[in-house]
Design an enzyme around this catalytic site. Structure first.
Site, short mmCIF file in Angstrom:
data_model
loop_
_atom_site.label_atom_id
_atom_site.label_comp_id
_atom_site.label_asym_id
_atom_site.label_seq_id
_atom_site.Cartn_x
_atom_site.Cartn_y
_atom_site.Cartn_z
CD1 TRP A 25 6.56 -0.42 1.01
CD2 TRP A 25 6.56 -0.35 -1.20
NE1 TRP A 25 5.20 -0.43 0.65
CE2 TRP A 25 5.31 -0.52 -0.74
CE3 TRP A 25 7.03 -0.26 -2.58
CZ2 TRP A 25 4.29 -0.35 -1.87
CZ3 TRP A 25 6.11 0.00 -3.49
CH2 TRP A 25 4.80 -0.38 -3.12
CG ASP B 287 9.59 3.48 -5.24
OD1 ASP B 287 8.72 4.15 -5.84
OD2 ASP B 287 8.95 2.56 -4.70
CE LYS C 131 2.88 6.64 0.65
NZ LYS C 131 2.70 5.65 1.35
C1 LIG Z 1 8.91 3.21 -1.43
C2 LIG Z 1 7.74 3.17 -1.71
N1 LIG Z 1 7.36 3.17 -3.22
C3 LIG Z 1 6.19 3.03 -3.45
C4 LIG Z 1 5.13 3.06 -2.82
C5 LIG Z 1 3.59 2.78 -3.28
O1 LIG Z 1 2.81 3.72 -3.02
P1 LIG Z 1 1.48 4.10 -3.78
O2 LIG Z 1 1.22 2.75 -4.73
O3 LIG Z 1 0.52 4.13 -2.84
O4 LIG Z 1 1.86 5.29 -4.58
C6 LIG Z 1 5.27 3.19 -1.45
C7 LIG Z 1 4.11 3.19 -0.40
O5 LIG Z 1 4.30 2.85 0.70
C8 LIG Z 1 6.57 3.23 -0.93
O6 LIG Z 1 6.78 3.22 0.37
#
Ligand SMILES: Cc1ncc(COP(=O)(O)O)c(C=O)c1O
Length: 418
Positions: A157, A238, A274
């Protein structure tokens, strides 16, 4: 010395030169600030929004949508919202809400019967979703290991690089995805873990790897855990997609459970964006497994201090919603069912997309579409092909070829025959 000279502006107004000099100085403050490079994900949305074509399709955003492209509010969330109505305004419940949420959240990641949870051997704080959780950990790493680096998979990411860079922690990479096989480069990954300096930080995606949708299998996780243990590395998971890989929340936590069983001290970022559709609420948790309860107390106080200086404290509405769902057997069962419905739909879309592409007698293999898991297909399209899709067919995706997999139209993508 203040000068008394006056200067005349084109609109016929007068100003003393001393004020004018001051204005000039003030204007000079930010002259060196240039526009930041565009974020690879948000820039797709910008390009999409400025396209006047009625046929346009945005497959770039990392958020689940229904068949009409609308965000989905889960029924369990609606019911939880009714049940907690008004509670978020009770000042007295803030602290208990947060510690309850952390407890509920880590149980979901570490397991209901986890020793770590039972023995209080973890420090956790609510975070501003998965991004905030990663950022808190990065700040914590910087505070206590200022000369350390973190190893990130290639690819990952894109925000991982930005988060650790802004926390002034160096990043390195380890092999992960093989563009030739469109699968995991397992041996190269193991070599990188082996060759990294002892006691390195490693970021791991425990399920539904973003952007590739390629996850290690059970045996491979066992081997990764084993080598990390030998090398004394610190694994940081993560977990932004628990439930979204297999449709089963417990199964998607397998990697973390393996590492816990092997006795690792580890860190974990959790997001409810999600799997509960709480994108806008920014609900997440960061936790660190510790040697004992005293160490947990110390770590927690440091995390709290980092939070305090950044934004004082996190909002309570999201944590209340999550706890309401996780502590009510009916709501939890409904949530699990709704996660499964989302994942089954993602799988059906994969099958349809692959079928449509194969029906076009494409010489390429599209097997990887149904092998990958999670919210995205890592299509294998080149940046040139992505450009062409955008230019000629108004179909938008990130330039690494990542496609969000919940679009009904994804099934029709093959019909475009780029
Ligand atoms: C691998 C990963 N980590 C963290 C996040 C963070 O998402 P959020 O801050 O919306 O919970 C994402 C979102 O796309 C992700 O794909």
């Amino acid at each position: 010395m203040w000068s008394r000279h006056l200067i005349r502006f084109s609109n016929n107004r007068w100003m003393s030169t001393s004020v004018a000099t001051n204005v000039k100085n003030i204007m000079g403050w930010w002259d060196h600030v240039l526009p930041a490079p565009k974020d690879p994900i948000t820039s797709v949305t910008e390009a999409f929004l400025s396209d006047p074509s009625p046929l346009k399709l945005n497959l770039g955003v990392g958020a689940y949508r229904d068949d009409e492209g609308k965000p989905v509010t889960l029924e369990c969330v609606r019911r939880a919202a009714e049940s907690i109505s008004g509670c978020e305004f009770l000042e007295s419940t803030k602290a208990t809400t947060k510690s309850k949420f952390v407890q509920d959240s880590v149980k979901l990641a570490y397991g209901n019967d986890s020793n770590v949870v039972r023995e209080g051997r973890f420090a956790g704080v609510p975070a501003l979703s998965g991004t905030g959780a990663c950022r808190l950990f990065a700040q914590f790493q910087r505070r206590f290991y200022p000369d350390s680096q973190i190893f990130l998979p290639t690819p990952t990411w894109s925000n991982h690089h930005d988060i650790w860079r802004d926390s002034q922690v160096c990043t390195s990479t380890y092999h992960y995805y093989d563009p030739d096989t469109k699968g995991l480069q397992f041996q190269a990954l193991m070599n990188d873990i082996k060759n990294a300096p002892d006691r390195s930080f490693f970021l791991l995606h425990p399920c539904a790897h973003n952007p590739t949708g390629v996850d290690p299998n059970y045996e491979q996780w066992k081997e990764i855990s084993h080598i990390c243990k030998i090398k004394n590395h610190f694994p940081f998971f993560d977990m932004a997609y628990q439930g979204i890989a297999s449709g089963d929340l417990e199964r998607d936590a397998t990697a973390i459970r393996i590492f816990l069983e092997d006795g690792h001290l580890l860190g974990c970022a959790q997001s409810f964006s999600k799997n509960m559709g709480l994108y806008g609420h920014r609900v997440g948790c960061v936790s660190i497994v510790s040697r004992d309860e005293n160490q947990a107390t110390a770590i927690k106080s440091q995390l709290q201090q980092i939070v305090r200086a950044m934004y004082s404290s996190s909002p309570v509405h999201g944590p209340l919603l999550v706890s309401a769902i996780l502590n009510d057997a009916d709501l939890k069962a409904l949530w699990e069912e709704e996660v499964k419905v989302m994942v089954d739909r993602l799988i059906r879309m994969r099958i349809t997309l692959r079928q449509n592409l194969e029906e076009l007698n494409s010489s390429a293999s599209w097997e990887h579409i149904t092998k990958q898991v999670g919210m995205f297909y890592f299509s294998g399209l080149s940046p040139k092909e992505v450009d062409q899709l955008q230019r000629d067919f108004h179909i938008y995706m990130t330039n690494d070829g990542r496609i969000r997999g919940d679009k009904q139209q994804c099934g029709l993508l093959g019909k475009c025959n780029p």
